[in-house]
Scaffold this motif. Structure first.
Motif, PDB file in Angstrom:
ATOM      1  N   CYS A  74       6.512  -0.678  -5.831  1.00 24.24           N
ATOM      2  CA  CYS A  74       6.732  -2.060  -5.409  1.00 24.24           C
ATOM      3  C   CYS A  74       8.008  -2.213  -4.592  1.00 24.24           C
ATOM      4  O   CYS A  74       8.160  -3.195  -3.857  1.00 24.24           O
ATOM      5  CB  CYS A  74       6.821  -2.971  -6.634  1.00 24.24           C
ATOM      6  SG  CYS A  74       5.294  -3.112  -7.576  1.00 24.24           S
ATOM      7  N   PHE A  75       8.943  -1.248  -4.707  1.00 27.51           N
ATOM      8  CA  PHE A  75      10.276  -1.417  -4.143  1.00 27.51           C
ATOM      9  C   PHE A  75      10.600  -0.421  -3.032  1.00 27.51           C
ATOM     10  O   PHE A  75      11.748  -0.320  -2.617  1.00 27.51           O
ATOM     11  CB  PHE A  75      11.318  -1.310  -5.260  1.00 27.51           C
ATOM     12  CG  PHE A  75      11.172  -2.380  -6.299  1.00 27.51           C
ATOM     13  CD1 PHE A  75      11.711  -3.634  -6.096  1.00 27.51           C
ATOM     14  CD2 PHE A  75      10.457  -2.139  -7.458  1.00 27.51           C
ATOM     15  CE1 PHE A  75      11.565  -4.637  -7.050  1.00 27.51           C
ATOM     16  CE2 PHE A  75      10.309  -3.134  -8.419  1.00 27.51           C
ATOM     17  CZ  PHE A  75      10.855  -4.389  -8.212  1.00 27.51           C
ATOM     18  N   VAL A  76       9.602   0.305  -2.548  1.00 26.15           N
ATOM     19  CA  VAL A  76       9.838   1.217  -1.433  1.00 26.15           C
ATOM     20  C   VAL A  76       9.097   0.696  -0.208  1.00 26.15           C
ATOM     21  O   VAL A  76       8.091  -0.007  -0.322  1.00 26.15           O
ATOM     22  CB  VAL A  76       9.393   2.660  -1.766  1.00 26.15           C
ATOM     23  CG1 VAL A  76      10.242   3.223  -2.893  1.00 26.15           C
ATOM     24  CG2 VAL A  76       7.915   2.719  -2.121  1.00 26.15           C
ATOM     25  N   ASP A  77       9.591   1.044   0.960  1.00 21.63           N
ATOM     26  CA  ASP A  77       8.973   0.557   2.197  1.00 21.63           C
ATOM     27  C   ASP A  77       7.599   1.167   2.422  1.00 21.63           C
ATOM     28  O   ASP A  77       6.676   0.494   2.884  1.00 21.63           O
ATOM     29  CB  ASP A  77       9.880   0.874   3.392  1.00 21.63           C
ATOM     30  CG  ASP A  77      11.192   0.111   3.343  1.00 21.63           C
ATOM     31  OD1 ASP A  77      11.221  -0.981   2.731  1.00 21.63           O
ATOM     32  OD2 ASP A  77      12.189   0.616   3.889  1.00 21.63           O
ATOM     33  N   ASP A  78       7.461   2.460   2.102  1.00 24.09           N
ATOM     34  CA  ASP A  78       6.207   3.172   2.356  1.00 24.09           C
ATOM     35  C   ASP A  78       5.912   4.099   1.185  1.00 24.09           C
ATOM     36  O   ASP A  78       6.439   5.216   1.127  1.00 24.09           O
ATOM     37  CB  ASP A  78       6.305   3.978   3.655  1.00 24.09           C
ATOM     38  CG  ASP A  78       5.014   4.718   3.977  1.00 24.09           C
ATOM     39  OD1 ASP A  78       4.009   4.501   3.273  1.00 24.09           O
ATOM     40  OD2 ASP A  78       5.031   5.533   4.929  1.00 24.09           O
ATOM     41  N   PRO A  79       5.082   3.681   0.228  1.00 26.51           N
ATOM     42  CA  PRO A  79       4.799   4.527  -0.931  1.00 26.51           C
ATOM     43  C   PRO A  79       4.223   5.889  -0.564  1.00 26.51           C
ATOM     44  O   PRO A  79       4.422   6.864  -1.293  1.00 26.51           O
ATOM     45  CB  PRO A  79       3.789   3.699  -1.728  1.00 26.51           C
ATOM     46  CG  PRO A  79       4.033   2.292  -1.305  1.00 26.51           C
ATOM     47  CD  PRO A  79       4.424   2.371   0.138  1.00 26.51           C
ATOM     48  N   ALA A  80       3.535   5.969   0.559  1.00 27.48           N
ATOM     49  CA  ALA A  80       2.957   7.247   0.960  1.00 27.48           C
ATOM     50  C   ALA A  80       4.024   8.266   1.312  1.00 27.48           C
ATOM     51  O   ALA A  80       3.798   9.468   1.249  1.00 27.48           O
ATOM     52  CB  ALA A  80       2.016   7.036   2.151  1.00 27.48           C
ATOM     53  N   ALA A  81       5.221   7.781   1.671  1.00 27.50           N
ATOM     54  CA  ALA A  81       6.309   8.684   2.051  1.00 27.50           C
ATOM     55  C   ALA A  81       7.170   9.088   0.865  1.00 27.50           C
ATOM     56  O   ALA A  81       8.060   9.924   1.006  1.00 27.50           O
ATOM     57  CB  ALA A  81       7.180   8.014   3.117  1.00 27.50           C
ATOM     58  N   GLY A  82       6.919   8.489  -0.290  1.00 26.53           N
ATOM     59  CA  GLY A  82       7.699   8.841  -1.470  1.00 26.53           C
ATOM     60  C   GLY A  82       8.073   7.617  -2.273  1.00 26.53           C
ATOM     61  O   GLY A  82       8.008   6.484  -1.784  1.00 26.53           O
ATOM     62  N   LEU A  83       8.460   7.854  -3.518  1.00 26.72           N
ATOM     63  CA  LEU A  83       8.753   6.772  -4.449  1.00 26.72           C
ATOM     64  C   LEU A  83      10.210   6.785  -4.883  1.00 26.72           C
ATOM     65  O   LEU A  83      10.547   6.404  -5.994  1.00 26.72           O
ATOM     66  CB  LEU A  83       7.840   6.879  -5.679  1.00 26.72           C
ATOM     67  CG  LEU A  83       6.337   6.825  -5.400  1.00 26.72           C
ATOM     68  CD1 LEU A  83       5.551   7.031  -6.687  1.00 26.72           C
ATOM     69  CD2 LEU A  83       5.956   5.499  -4.748  1.00 26.72           C
ATOM     70  N   ARG A 119      12.587   5.992 -12.662  1.00 21.61           N
ATOM     71  CA  ARG A 119      12.221   7.341 -13.118  1.00 21.61           C
ATOM     72  C   ARG A 119      12.018   8.200 -11.877  1.00 21.61           C
ATOM     73  O   ARG A 119      11.564   7.728 -10.843  1.00 21.61           O
ATOM     74  CB  ARG A 119      10.927   7.315 -13.920  1.00 21.61           C
ATOM     75  CG  ARG A 119      11.029   6.687 -15.281  1.00 21.61           C
ATOM     76  CD  ARG A 119      11.718   7.561 -16.299  1.00 21.61           C
ATOM     77  NE  ARG A 119      11.035   8.831 -16.544  1.00 21.61           N
ATOM     78  CZ  ARG A 119      11.316   9.637 -17.559  1.00 21.61           C
ATOM     79  NH1 ARG A 119      12.273   9.313 -18.430  1.00 21.61           N
ATOM     80  NH2 ARG A 119      10.673  10.779 -17.725  1.00 21.61           N
ATOM     81  N   THR A 120      12.344   9.471 -11.998  1.00 18.55           N
ATOM     82  CA  THR A 120      12.150  10.377 -10.864  1.00 18.55           C
ATOM     83  C   THR A 120      10.846  11.153 -10.959  1.00 18.55           C
ATOM     84  O   THR A 120      10.469  11.833 -10.003  1.00 18.55           O
ATOM     85  CB  THR A 120      13.316  11.369 -10.776  1.00 18.55           C
ATOM     86  OG1 THR A 120      13.415  12.102 -12.004  1.00 18.55           O
ATOM     87  CG2 THR A 120      14.630  10.633 -10.521  1.00 18.55           C
ATOM     88  N   ASP A 121      10.151  11.040 -12.109  1.00 17.50           N
ATOM     89  CA  ASP A 121       8.954  11.866 -12.313  1.00 17.50           C
ATOM     90  C   ASP A 121       7.660  11.079 -12.248  1.00 17.50           C
ATOM     91  O   ASP A 121       6.580  11.637 -12.396  1.00 17.50           O
ATOM     92  CB  ASP A 121       9.033  12.588 -13.654  1.00 17.50           C
ATOM     93  CG  ASP A 121       9.073  11.625 -14.846  1.00 17.50           C
ATOM     94  OD1 ASP A 121       9.417  10.445 -14.645  1.00 17.50           O
ATOM     95  OD2 ASP A 121       8.764  12.054 -15.970  1.00 17.50           O
ATOM     96  N   ARG A 122       7.754   9.766 -12.008  1.00 15.88           N
ATOM     97  CA  ARG A 122       6.530   8.957 -11.981  1.00 15.88           C
ATOM     98  C   ARG A 122       6.795   7.618 -11.303  1.00 15.88           C
ATOM     99  O   ARG A 122       7.948   7.254 -11.058  1.00 15.88           O
ATOM    100  CB  ARG A 122       5.987   8.766 -13.404  1.00 15.88           C
ATOM    101  CG  ARG A 122       6.930   8.057 -14.357  1.00 15.88           C
ATOM    102  CD  ARG A 122       6.467   8.165 -15.816  1.00 15.88           C
ATOM    103  NE  ARG A 122       6.801   9.455 -16.409  1.00 15.88           N
ATOM    104  CZ  ARG A 122       6.475   9.837 -17.632  1.00 15.88           C
ATOM    105  NH1 ARG A 122       5.752   9.049 -18.404  1.00 15.88           N
ATOM    106  NH2 ARG A 122       6.819  11.009 -18.091  1.00 15.88           N
ATOM    107  N   ASP A 123       5.725   6.909 -11.033  1.00 15.86           N
ATOM    108  CA  ASP A 123       5.798   5.628 -10.322  1.00 15.86           C
ATOM    109  C   ASP A 123       6.236   4.536 -11.296  1.00 15.86           C
ATOM    110  O   ASP A 123       5.432   3.743 -11.782  1.00 15.86           O
ATOM    111  CB  ASP A 123       4.419   5.315  -9.736  1.00 15.86           C
ATOM    112  CG  ASP A 123       4.392   4.041  -8.909  1.00 15.86           C
ATOM    113  OD1 ASP A 123       5.474   3.531  -8.573  1.00 15.86           O
ATOM    114  OD2 ASP A 123       3.275   3.561  -8.612  1.00 15.86           O
ATOM    115  N   LEU A 124       7.543   4.459 -11.547  1.00 20.37           N
ATOM    116  CA  LEU A 124       8.012   3.570 -12.599  1.00 20.37           C
ATOM    117  C   LEU A 124       9.483   3.230 -12.412  1.00 20.37           C
ATOM    118  O   LEU A 124      10.296   4.084 -12.060  1.00 20.37           O
ATOM    119  CB  LEU A 124       7.828   4.232 -13.973  1.00 20.37           C
ATOM    120  CG  LEU A 124       8.043   3.335 -15.188  1.00 20.37           C
ATOM    121  CD1 LEU A 124       6.889   2.348 -15.346  1.00 20.37           C
ATOM    122  CD2 LEU A 124       8.173   4.181 -16.450  1.00 20.37           C
ATOM    123  N   VAL A 125       9.819   1.964 -12.650  1.00 19.27           N
ATOM    124  CA  VAL A 125      11.219   1.548 -12.748  1.00 19.27           C
ATOM    125  C   VAL A 125      11.358   0.587 -13.921  1.00 19.27           C
ATOM    126  O   VAL A 125      10.427  -0.153 -14.264  1.00 19.27           O
ATOM    127  CB  VAL A 125      11.742   0.844 -11.476  1.00 19.27           C
ATOM    128  CG1 VAL A 125      11.808   1.783 -10.300  1.00 19.27           C
ATOM    129  CG2 VAL A 125      10.918  -0.388 -11.147  1.00 19.27           C
TER     130      VAL A 125
END
Length: 733
Positions: A74-83, A119-125
């Motif tokens: 939800c908080f990144v510009d482009d999820p396809a480029a990384g989380l 978190r650095t290991d999954r799609d979560l904050v």
């Protein structure tokens, strides 16, 4: 384990992640794709997130009164480029609506999201809220992994079959397909899908009446969702597992908060030098800010475009400092006292400036708020600047137990009813802007000349404390007094008085004597008693540096002492301890002019836990202490706030094993300037040995008797700080 086919699906879905529909509310009835709209308080812990003022929408889950779980995507510009989501304040302003399953109502609450912990290991904050939510029961994290074939209920505020942005929370049933270490794949039953805007919403296991949070919506094929090609019929999705994160969530919730002016998640500090020259103006004053994480520093003064007014000789910009996220946007704001500021032709009337934090640092975002009598709102607007008011000579700021920011502004030079230097305090909280003095409703005392009410101020989540060291008690001039109030407003619209304490009060040791200066320094911290569920009490340290102490038949004028007080939630005030260098087990011997208690600073190193003797701490400045032949070299002594003072006393002088740099020197007056955070005891040394002053941050482990932990030193001319100034360290915030 996920199959290769599933992993390929997951990668493909990143490109079409459901991070959200722009917020354009529909006026049509809300319906899930083929599920049902939530009613009442069912799934009330689900939050609707507005990110970037309508730029995008997501969902979230309340898991603690102050914290949500949601998707990093939800908080990144482009999820396809990384989380990769930076820790700290969100890049885009974010609000959360919680407990409002029907968005056409006013149920629930709206809060700003002020901090992200990814978190650095999954799609979560984890997302911290600006204030606690007390009207909604948080979701409970599951402790067992999802099982293939079990049913999960999914909720969110995303699109439905025929709506872009529905006005109600919707839910549906999903079946678990498979799980790996961090994700779970699910398929919607009866054509139900997870749609854009549902990202971050809960996936729960319902057993009887108990619901447990198993996962967070991450990605979906979005079959059947509004705006998706009708050829797409797949209703599968991927959830981020949270059932294994209970200890991580608990640790983050319990983590110590720090001042963070630029919102990057690292601790920052501001140091005042009110005697510094600015553009040739002697003692105009400046503040140097050091940003943590190697982000550099900046120098603030009144000749900068974004700082109100103009640098003038004798202003003393930065004589007092305080910090709090006053506008609740996730960036700590700096409150600067300028008590010697002339307002027009009115000398030393004083003013206060709030410089707001931003991604680029203090003052670089929204315009500063300048507080001057006769302007603004409330009692400040109704007031008139007068000579020597000294508005801003003392400052305190914090948040109430409900999470609302407040500010205390001491004006010890205020004349009232013809009484010179009677003193008063402004209290600001939300729309409240009121003055407090000794004629205020419920406040014990009488306005008198020289009381200097507001010469010291302190506050915590429960109570505020105001010192009037010039108070005459019976016939004892300058004996001193403190006034304790709680944040709850009384019928007159000011904080409700709890007690006024002097040394003749019942249950208080010693006696009020001339020149005690009881209340010359005050510091307070919230305290959670053993067995309590919240920090409902306060512990207050009160310095009386003018106290005369006797050793045998010999008296030592100005030796000084400190009293510690406990204030319960019910408003009962009791004395905990008398602290001075004649108490059994306390280091040192009382001597005339020591000034024990000239400054006091208290801290709770574990603010989210029950207070103990090792977490509730007190530092006392003794600036008049002679060390060998070094007159007025000064020391700092530390104690526990709980238990006998002699059981936990530690001695800090320049050059000893506690780690304070330098060597004792005449007139260094170590201990005059103290500032405590849950992590460090900061000691200002504007009088040397460094020519322009310095501040040193001792980890509490050092300050309370340990050795070896790294001491942080900031000094003009070192580590990027410009070689400017005259008395760096006279204020720390």
């Amino acid at each position: 384990m996920l199959t290769q086919h599933t992993r390929s699906i997951r990668r493909a879905l990143l490109a079409t992640a459901l991070i959200a529909a722009p917020l354009a509310l529909s006026t049509l009835p809300a319906q899930a794709v083929t599920g049902t709209a939530a009613t009442g308080t069912t799934y009330g812990y689900t939050a609707r997130l507005d990110i970037g003022h309508g730029t995008r929408a997501c969902s979230g889950v309340l898991v603690n009164a102050e914290w949500l779980l949601t998707a990093a995507s939800c908080f990144v510009d482009d999820p396809a480029a990384g989380l990769d989501v930076p820790a700290g304040a969100p890049k885009l302003a974010t609000t959360a609506t919680i407990g409002r399953t029907d968005l056409t109502t006013t149920d629930g609450v709206v809060r700003n999201v002020v901090q992200l912990v990814p978190r650095t290991d999954r799609d979560l904050v984890l997302a911290r809220l600006s204030r606690p939510v007390t009207t909604v029961t948080p979701a409970v994290l599951a402790t067992t992994s999802p099982v293939t074939g079990e049913e999960l209920r999914v909720a969110g505020y995303g699109r439905t079959k025929d709506e872009w942005a529905p006005l109600a929370l919707h839910t549906g049933a999903f079946s678990v397909d498979a799980s790996d270490a961090t994700t779970t794949t699910v398929t919607g039953k009866n054509g139900v899908s997870i749609c854009a805007g549902d990202t971050g919403g809960p996936e729960v296991r319902v057993t009887g009446t108990q619901a447990q949070l198993v996962g967070i919506n991450s990605r979906s094929w979005q079959g059947g969702c509004f705006g998706i090609d009708t050829a797409e019929t797949r209703t599968g999705g991927i959830a981020t597992r949270v059932d294994d994160l209970g200890s991580w969530v608990a640790a983050q919730i319990a983590a110590t908060r720090v001042d963070d002016f630029n919102g990057d998640g690292t601790e920052d500090i501001a140091v005042g030098d009110p005697k510094a020259s600015v553009n040739g103006q002697s003692e105009a004053g400046l503040v140097k800010v050091v940003y943590g994480g190697g982000k550099g520093s900046e120098t603030l003064h009144q000749d900068l475009d974004y700082v109100p007014d103009t640098a003038e000789a004798g202003d003393g910009f930065g004589q007092a400092l305080a910090s709090v996220d006053y506008d609740e946007d996730g960036y700590t704001d700096l409150v600067v006292g300028i008590p010697s500021e002339d307002i027009g032709a009115v000398a030393n009337a004083g003013m206060v400036t709030i410089l707001y934090g931003s991604p680029d640092g203090l003052g670089k975002g929204k315009a500063a708020l300048n507080l001057v009598q006769g302007t603004g709102t409330g009692d400040i607007l109704a007031a008139v600047s007068e000579a020597n008011d000294q508005m801003g000579a003392a400052l305190a700021a914090g948040k109430t137990a409900a999470g609302e920011p407040y500010l205390l502004i001491g004006m010890p030079g205020q004349n009232l009813k013809g009484y010179v230097d009677a003193g008063q305090v402004f209290y600001l909280r939300g729309t409240t802007n009121v003055k407090i003095h000794q004629d205020s409703s419920g406040v014990v005392g009488v306005i008198e000349a020289g009381d200097r009410f507001g010469a010291s101020v302190a506050g915590d989540a429960n109570n505020i404390t105001i010192g009037s060291p010039g108070e005459t008690v019976d016939t004892a001039a300058n004996a001193g007094m403190v006034t304790i109030l709680k944040h709850t407003l009384n019928a007159a619209g000011i904080p409700t008085a709890v007690a006024s304490i002097d040394q003749d009060s019942d249950g208080i040791s010693d006696a009020a004597e001339p020149e005690d200066l009881f209340g010359a320094s005050v510091s307070t911290v919230a305290y959670r008693p053993s067995g309590a569920t919240a920090a409902t009490d306060s512990i207050i340290a009160v310095g009386s540096p003018g106290e005369t102490l006797w050793v045998g038949t010999t008296s030592y004028a100005g030796a000084g002492q400190v009293l510690t007080l406990r204030v319960t939630a019910a408003g009962t005030v009791t004395q905990l301890a008398t602290v001075h260098q004649g108490v059994d087990g306390v280091n040192g011997a009382s001597a005339g002019g020591d000034g024990f208690g000239t400054s006091v600073a208290v801290a709770n190193t574990a603010p989210n836990a029950s207070g103990t003797a090792t977490t509730m701490l007190l530092a006392v400045g003794v600036p008049g202490k002679d060390i060998d032949t070094a007159t007025d070299a000064g020391v700092v002594q530390t104690f526990s706030l709980l238990g006998a003072p002699g059981d936990s006393d530690h001695w800090i002088q320049a050059g000893n094993e506690r780690g304070l740099p330098g060597t004792p020197g005449a007139s260094q007056l170590v201990g005059t300037y103290l500032y405590a955070t849950p992590t460090h005891l900061w000691i200002g040394m504007p009088n040397g040995p460094s020519e322009r002053g310095a501040v040193h941050g001792l980890p509490w482990s050092n300050a309370m008797g340990g050795t070896g932990a790294t001491v942080t030193t900031y000094q003009p001319g070192l580590n990027g700080l410009p070689l400017t100034g005259k008395a760096f360290g006279m204020a720390i915030g």
